[in-house]
Design a protein around this motif. Structure first.
Motif, PDB file in Angstrom:
ATOM      1  N   LYS A 210       0.856  -1.186   0.000  1.00 53.94           N
ATOM      2  CA  LYS A 210       0.000   0.000   0.000  1.00 53.94           C
ATOM      3  C   LYS A 210       0.897   1.244   0.000  1.00 53.94           C
ATOM      4  O   LYS A 210       1.557   1.546   1.004  1.00 53.94           O
ATOM      5  CB  LYS A 210      -0.893   0.029   1.239  1.00 53.94           C
ATOM      6  N   VAL A 211       0.933   1.933  -1.124  1.00 54.70           N
ATOM      7  CA  VAL A 211       1.765   3.130  -1.248  1.00 54.70           C
ATOM      8  C   VAL A 211       1.008   4.330  -0.698  1.00 54.70           C
ATOM      9  O   VAL A 211      -0.104   4.645  -1.151  1.00 54.70           O
ATOM     10  CB  VAL A 211       2.169   3.373  -2.708  1.00 54.70           C
ATOM     11  N   LEU A 212       1.607   5.002   0.275  1.00 57.30           N
ATOM     12  CA  LEU A 212       1.032   6.200   0.883  1.00 57.30           C
ATOM     13  C   LEU A 212       1.901   7.392   0.514  1.00 57.30           C
ATOM     14  O   LEU A 212       3.103   7.384   0.761  1.00 57.30           O
ATOM     15  CB  LEU A 212       0.962   6.050   2.410  1.00 57.30           C
ATOM     16  N   ILE A 213       1.300   8.403  -0.080  1.00 58.74           N
ATOM     17  CA  ILE A 213       2.039   9.601  -0.485  1.00 58.74           C
ATOM     18  C   ILE A 213       1.793  10.717   0.517  1.00 58.74           C
ATOM     19  O   ILE A 213       0.642  11.073   0.803  1.00 58.74           O
ATOM     20  CB  ILE A 213       1.613  10.068  -1.894  1.00 58.74           C
ATOM     21  N   HIS A 214       2.870  11.245   1.077  1.00 62.07           N
ATOM     22  CA  HIS A 214       2.751  12.354   2.029  1.00 62.07           C
ATOM     23  C   HIS A 214       2.433  13.627   1.261  1.00 62.07           C
ATOM     24  O   HIS A 214       3.206  14.072   0.423  1.00 62.07           O
ATOM     25  CB  HIS A 214       4.054  12.522   2.810  1.00 62.07           C
ATOM     26  N   GLU A 215       1.301  14.197   1.568  1.00 66.00           N
ATOM     27  CA  GLU A 215       0.848  15.408   0.886  1.00 66.00           C
ATOM     28  C   GLU A 215       1.532  16.630   1.502  1.00 66.00           C
ATOM     29  O   GLU A 215       1.404  16.868   2.704  1.00 66.00           O
ATOM     30  CB  GLU A 215      -0.668  15.532   1.027  1.00 66.00           C
TER      31      GLU A 215
END
Length: 677
Positions: A327-332
């Motif tokens: 699960k790729v989580l992108i820090h906004e």
């Protein structure tokens, strides 16, 4: 790997992509083709037994649709114990095949369902020939069921997850703490955070600094007894347990102790949340050999994405993770800038699971996403599929009214055409009563000018109307809101005119997504988006349950507002009888009125085969069959019945909404039971 169809017609699953299934998602195209050749589909009805405890293993099974549960003891007897619930993508039967032992439990269909099955000989050949498949199965076998029991006496499933902080070590640590706390609250289960990177975040919560009495020295700890670990466990006030682990780089003995530590914890906790070091050479990385899911916390910077893509491929190759297991989580970044998912995914070559907004700047949104992730991991997500159907789709507002009144939580929405419009507005903060106000703002007098208007007329070779007025109407309510501004995740479905591919909107302006999804062929011009010509999503996916199952949603409520041939025949007969009854009443009171009513009825019948009805009815005839098949993937399927109505009757919302509310109330017990299951 594309979609493939089986020779036997299976109504519940006409097509299936093996690459979407976790156990197969790490295989290359050639391996997938080999697996496909050996696959067989089998249907089960509610209550059917797939196999029984104590019998010899003959097949490996993968759930395509429906729900199954694993149990021991006599079916219906007091000794029966439920062990596991199985949903789409879950697999079973491999333990006995790999160990050569008899089945230790029975499997029963909890609903109508379909499974893929592979003969024992073929399965064992796959395992020998594909190391990635063996790694995946080994992780599952290691801790799927523990010997301990929950309060009901049932054996429990243990999940091990890992966070790899490619970027933002401090922010990712805080996120992992919040995630674990929310998971403990949502599940009321035991959660432990195993921290192999405690040296990399010196500025974490003061509470941790002051309360953690000792770190677990992995090299010296006695993992065979509680006394070796218990002094290092810190019970956080949010409901989870924190375990900092100290270990230096280097020797094989430490790597084995990582495995021993996780095994020790599986007998005491339901969720093991491992935080990895950023250093890939750290012994803690051996935890990935037992990990079910890895969360990859990443920056959105272009250069960092390319590097991250390489790391993700290493994780796949070295530990056998499929793309659905990562699960790729992108820090906004601060400021809440909108990022095009498609562009980021192309750089990563991996699908992005979620954007994580700054905690301080966008707290409500941040905590909403953390809650979503916790419910997704614990398989508690409730998905809502809102189907197409023009004015009949106003029934969705009645369903929403019931969901709000009964406080039924909805975690994600998928919508096509009118379902996209209502689902998008609801996620934007429009409650049922506000949706009703919007619907009632359209009446017979202003409907044409509000939704179409003379300026929107177009040369008919591309569609009778441009669709610009519809966009302006929508903008009057939601302005330039983007998907990142929504309170609930939404997937909006459109179709590529030239390739027939499904296009799923999950970023960008809401108005553009709704406009694309509502581009009725022949009536509105196709919507141009990134080089594609998009038309009404209902044409290929009129009830988007499959979008939800691909997300891992296990519990789905779906609303199909389209009419079957039988429904249409009944409505036509009702209309005929109502007309005759009215003529009889008028004959006694107002003979002239009877003549006028009879003339208008014949006039309407004469012009009923106009181009708009031909287009809409033809489309809806075809959509109904697709929606019926998709509806079988839903746990609760709603089918509101509007006795009198027309697809273009947007100016009479009350009767559609009332039908939706009535249908939802009839199915309320089933919806509430879904929450309990």
């Amino acid at each position: 790997m594309g979609f493939f169809s089986f020779n036997k017609k299976i109504e519940t699953a006409k097509e299936l992509s093996l690459g979407e299934i976790s156990v197969f998602s790490s295989l290359n195209p050639a391996e997938l083709r080999d697996v496909e050749k050996k696959a067989r589909l089998q249907e089960f009805k509610r209550g059917d037994l797939v196999y029984t405890e104590g019998t010899a293993a003959e097949f490996f099974y993968v759930v395509v649709s429906g729900r199954f549960h694993v149990f021991t003891g006599t079916r219906g007897g007091q000794s029966r114990q439920t062990l596991l619930q199985l949903y789409r993508g879950d697999h079973f039967g491999e333990t006995s095949l790999l160990t050569g032992k008899l089945h230790s439990a029975s499997v029963e269909a909890k609903s109508d369902g379909v499974v893929l099955k592979f003969e024992k000989e073929d399965f064992l050949k796959f395992v020998q020939a594909t190391p990635a498949l063996l790694l995946h199965l080994t992780r599952s076998l290691g801790h799927r069921l523990t010997k301990s029991q929950d309060a009901s006496g049932n054996r429990r499933e243990v999940k091990i997850t890992a966070l790899y902080p490619e970027s933002y070590p401090q922010e990712s640590f805080i996120f992992w703490v919040d995630f674990s706390a929310k998971l403990a609250r949502e599940t009321a289960r035991k959660v432990v955070v195993v921290d192999f990177s405690e040296k990399e975040h010196p500025h974490f919560y003061e509470e941790f600094q002051s309360h953690v009495k000792a770190k677990l020295d992995l090299e010296k700890a006695d993992l065979g007894a509680d006394s070796g670990v218990k002094p290092c466990l810190y019970e956080h006030r949010s409901g989870f347990v924190y375990l900092p682990v100290s270990c230096e780089k280097g020797n094989g003995a430490l790597e084995k102790k990582v495995s021993s530590l996780l095994t020790f914890l599986t007998y005491r906790f339901d969720y093991i949340m491992v935080r990895l070091s950023h250093d890939k050479g750290h012994p803690g990385f051996q935890a990935l050999k037992q990990t079910d899911v890895i969360y990859f916390y990443q920056s959105a910077e272009a250069g960092a994405l390319v590097k991250a893509g390489e790391t993700l491929k290493e994780l796949q190759q070295n530990f056998g993770f499929g793309k659905t297991d990562i699960k790729v989580l992108i820090h906004e970044p601060a400021g809440g800038a909108e990022f095009p998912f498609e562009e980021l995914e192309n750089r990563l070559e991996f699908r992005i699971f979620s954007m994580i907004p700054p905690r301080q700047e966008r707290g409500e949104k941040y905590h909403g996403i953390v809650r979503f992730l916790a419910r997704e991991l614990s398989e508690k997500l409730i998905g809502l599929a809102l189907g197409s159907g023009a004015a009949y789709g106003l029934s969705h507002i009645g369903l929403i009214r019931v969901l709000e009144r009964e406080k039924i939580p909805i975690d994600v929405i998928a919508g096509a055409s009118i379902g996209a419009l209502i689902g998008g507005f609801w996620a934007a903060g429009f409650n049922a009563e506000r949706l009703l106000e919007v619907a009632k703002s359209i009446n017979k007098t202003n409907a044409f000018f509000k939704l179409i208007g003379f300026q929107d007329l177009s040369l008919a070779h591309r569609g009778f109307f441009k669709g610009n007025q519809m966009s302006r109407f929508l903008e009057g309510y939601v302005g330039n809101m983007t998907f990142q501004d929504l309170n609930t995740p939404v997937k909006i479905i459109a179709a590529d005119l030239f390739t027939s591919e499904e296009v799923i909107f999950e970023s960008g302006r809401i108005v553009d997504a709704i406009r694309a999804s509502s581009s009725i062929p022949g009536i509105f011009r196709p919507f141009r988006h990134r080089g594609m010509c998009l038309i009404d999503g209902g044409v290929i996916d009129p009830l988007p349950t499959r979008v939800l199952t691909r997300m891992g949603v296990k519990k789905i409520i779906a609303a199909n507002v389209l009419s079957s041939a039988q429904d249409r025949a009944i409505k036509s007969k009702r209309q005929e009888l109502a007309h005759m009854h009215r003529l009889r009443e008028l004959a006694q009171k107002n003979p002239l009125g009877k003549a006028v009513a009879a003339f208008m009825y014949k006039l309407n019948k004469h012009y009923a085969d106009n181009t708009f009805n031909v287009i809409m009815n033809t489309i809806q005839f075809m959509e109904y069959e697709l929606a019926e098949a998709a509806g079988r993937d839903a746990d609760v399927l709603l089918h509101p019945d509007v006795h009198e109505g027309h697809w273009a009757e947007f100016y009479s919302p009350e009767k559609f909404i009332a039908a939706g509310e009535e249908c939802a109330m009839k199915n309320l017990d089933a919806i509430k039971q879904l929450l309990k299951d």
